[in-house]
Write an enzyme that holds these catalytic residues in place. Sequence first.
Site, PDB file in Angstrom:
ATOM      1  N   GLU A  30       0.892  -1.187   0.026  1.00 33.25           N
ATOM      2  CA  GLU A  30      -0.044  -0.091  -0.261  1.00 33.25           C
ATOM      3  C   GLU A  30       0.783   1.271   0.089  1.00 33.25           C
ATOM      4  O   GLU A  30       0.627   2.068   0.828  1.00 33.25           O
ATOM      5  CB  GLU A  30      -0.931  -0.085   1.219  1.00 33.25           C
ATOM      6  CG  GLU A  30      -2.057  -1.105   1.163  1.00 33.25           C
ATOM      7  CD  GLU A  30      -2.971  -1.313   2.369  1.00 33.25           C
ATOM      8  OE1 GLU A  30      -2.897  -0.380   3.288  1.00 33.25           O
ATOM      9  OE2 GLU A  30      -3.702  -2.398   2.288  1.00 33.25           O
ATOM     10  N   GLU A  42      -6.549 -10.683  -1.416  1.00 34.83           N
ATOM     11  CA  GLU A  42      -7.341 -10.170  -0.275  1.00 34.83           C
ATOM     12  C   GLU A  42      -8.782 -10.212  -0.605  1.00 34.83           C
ATOM     13  O   GLU A  42      -9.323  -9.140  -0.275  1.00 34.83           O
ATOM     14  CB  GLU A  42      -6.929  -9.002   0.256  1.00 34.83           C
ATOM     15  CG  GLU A  42      -5.492  -8.967   0.805  1.00 34.83           C
ATOM     16  CD  GLU A  42      -4.937  -7.632   1.767  1.00 34.83           C
ATOM     17  OE1 GLU A  42      -5.763  -6.686   1.985  1.00 34.83           O
ATOM     18  OE2 GLU A  42      -3.707  -7.376   1.732  1.00 34.83           O
TER      19      GLU A  42
HETATM   20  O1  G3I Z   1      -5.055  -8.615  18.713  1.00 33.47           O
HETATM   21  C1  G3I Z   1      -5.432  -7.448  19.456  1.00 33.47           C
HETATM   22  C2  G3I Z   1      -6.170  -7.687  20.631  1.00 33.47           C
HETATM   23  O2  G3I Z   1      -5.114  -8.239  21.478  1.00 33.47           O
HETATM   24  C3  G3I Z   1      -6.496  -6.259  21.188  1.00 33.47           C
HETATM   25  O3  G3I Z   1      -7.005  -6.495  22.281  1.00 33.47           O
HETATM   26  C4  G3I Z   1      -7.509  -5.738  20.000  1.00 33.47           C
HETATM   27  C5  G3I Z   1      -7.989  -4.387  20.472  1.00 33.47           C
HETATM   28  O4  G3I Z   1      -8.352  -3.750  19.391  1.00 33.47           O
HETATM   29  O5  G3I Z   1      -6.824  -5.752  18.802  1.00 33.47           O
HETATM   30  C6  G3I Z   1      -6.347  -6.741  18.392  1.00 33.47           C
HETATM   31  O6  G3I Z   1      -5.743  -6.686  17.329  1.00 33.47           O
HETATM   32  C7  G3I Z   1      -6.315  -6.087  15.970  1.00 33.47           C
HETATM   33  C8  G3I Z   1      -6.155  -7.177  14.849  1.00 33.47           C
HETATM   34  O7  G3I Z   1      -6.767  -6.754  13.839  1.00 33.47           O
HETATM   35  C9  G3I Z   1      -6.417  -8.446  15.369  1.00 33.47           C
HETATM   36  O8  G3I Z   1      -7.740  -8.713  15.425  1.00 33.47           O
HETATM   37  C10 G3I Z   1      -6.289  -4.676  15.702  1.00 33.47           C
HETATM   38  O9  G3I Z   1      -6.459  -3.739  16.769  1.00 33.47           O
HETATM   39  C11 G3I Z   1      -6.747  -4.577  14.189  1.00 33.47           C
HETATM   40  O10 G3I Z   1      -6.337  -3.064  13.970  1.00 33.47           O
HETATM   41  C12 G3I Z   1      -6.251  -5.520  13.269  1.00 33.47           C
HETATM   42  O11 G3I Z   1      -6.928  -5.397  12.052  1.00 33.47           O
HETATM   43  C13 G3I Z   1      -6.423  -5.900  11.264  1.00 33.47           C
HETATM   44  C14 G3I Z   1      -5.886  -4.728   9.932  1.00 33.47           C
HETATM   45  O12 G3I Z   1      -5.317  -5.443   8.937  1.00 33.47           O
HETATM   46  C15 G3I Z   1      -4.830  -3.718  10.555  1.00 33.47           C
HETATM   47  O13 G3I Z   1      -3.653  -4.476  10.524  1.00 33.47           O
HETATM   48  C16 G3I Z   1      -7.508  -6.835  10.283  1.00 33.47           C
HETATM   49  O14 G3I Z   1      -7.574  -7.983  11.211  1.00 33.47           O
HETATM   50  C17 G3I Z   1      -6.834  -7.135   9.077  1.00 33.47           C
HETATM   51  O15 G3I Z   1      -7.879  -8.063   8.373  1.00 33.47           O
HETATM   52  C18 G3I Z   1      -6.160  -5.982   8.279  1.00 33.47           C
HETATM   53  O16 G3I Z   1      -5.916  -6.569   7.054  1.00 33.47           O
HETATM   54  C19 G3I Z   1      -5.604  -5.430   6.036  1.00 33.47           C
HETATM   55  C20 G3I Z   1      -3.857  -6.086   5.451  1.00 33.47           C
HETATM   56  O17 G3I Z   1      -3.143  -6.382   6.190  1.00 33.47           O
HETATM   57  C21 G3I Z   1      -3.618  -5.156   4.244  1.00 33.47           C
HETATM   58  N1  G3I Z   1      -4.947  -4.825   3.361  1.00 33.47           N
HETATM   59  C22 G3I Z   1      -6.144  -4.233   3.957  1.00 33.47           C
HETATM   60  C23 G3I Z   1      -6.528  -5.254   4.986  1.00 33.47           C
HETATM   61  C24 G3I Z   1      -7.771  -4.884   5.524  1.00 33.47           C
HETATM   62  O18 G3I Z   1      -7.381  -3.621   6.112  1.00 33.47           O
END
Ligand code: G3I
Length: 373
Positions: free
Chosen positions: A162, A275
Amino acid sequence: MRINRPKVNIFILVDVLLAVAPCIAGQDTPALKDVFEDHFLIGGALNRWLVSGRNPGAVAIAQKHFNTATAENEMKWQSLNSWPNQYNWQAADSFVDFCGKNKMAPIGHCLVWHSQVPRWLFRDDSGNAITRDALLARMKDHITTVVGRYKGRVKGWDVVNEALNENGTLRNSQWLQIIGEGSEDKKYDFIENAFRWAHEVDPNTELYYNDYSLESSKAKTDGAVAIVKHLKSKGLRIDAVGIQLHGSLTHPSPEGLEYAITSLADAGVKVMVTELDIRTRTRGYRGADIGRINRRSTSDQNATTPEIQKKLADKYAEIFSVLVKHKEYITRVTFWGVYDGASWIGGSPLLFDRSYQPKEAFFAVVKTAQESQ
Ligand code: G3I
């Protein structure tokens, strides 16, 4: 009186659940990896609950249908290296082990991204922005450490994720600001060095550039083509570009998707859909910038109604018709999640519902492969 309570062995219970799980996934349905065997690899993003066996229904779907998998979050910088000089490998190791046991080609996601990076990365001990040389050194160290750990075990890496704006210019991320130093000559330097160092560490692993909205913005696709051409002009390895394809019921258009696939193929790389999901809500922001999306902004209370599920099936069929038509360029299609219950956007965007059952969209996708024979 003595009462004999039945003793429950937790390991036997897990075994039983795992044995039952394939039934949940539907034994009478064809496996996607077989259906698309002559087209491309088929996979899904796996989370830590799945690879640790805590979601047997999702495990069964992945085992039956996927021959490749991407770590949804576990290989991101923030997950692996949230404190300087400290790496936590547990979840990423479990992902790679799970893929090995289940014959799925693991994809590493992702080495250099503006999001999900720890705060300390771009700062010195006093909280000031670090220099170009210092950031390059941190990037090299991270790539060397992470790619080195999984050398020979990961099929390919999303090296840079990205880096583009919708208009095809480079995103004004900290990577660009600090390493690019506002100079036209240095604007690709962080991308170039990331690809160079990843290749130096594991010369046999595939290297990818990955981004969203390529299928709906010609300008952004042109920006990705420019990255590919730049890397090739420097003699660097880039195997493929990942079109993330977070779609909706109204986008992408088949023409937009075809433009992205053929433009990238013409630039001399393979194309992957990395994705894939389709949100059912059609209004609002279309992209996949995590800073602009949450489950509320994509929610749709009618998502599971038969009318909407029919539209979802039609959109999946349209997208897969384009993909099978261009199979010579496409090496992999990965869904962003395994079933609706574990999707990052919630709702009903995938091929399997919250009870792990294949949906109308699943059968529509299978039909596109059969019709292309
Ligand atoms: O695991 C922690 C947990 O310990 C904590 O309590 C909780 C509180 O918010 O957060 C948890 O982490 C979250 C994680 O997902 C696991 O569920 C993060 O906050 C959350 O921001 C994270 O979101 C991910 C996001 O990327 C940001 O990294 C999504 O699952 C994931 O599907 C998404 O994937 C991205 C690709 O990497 C790149 N392209 C876009 C795609 C969608 O945004």
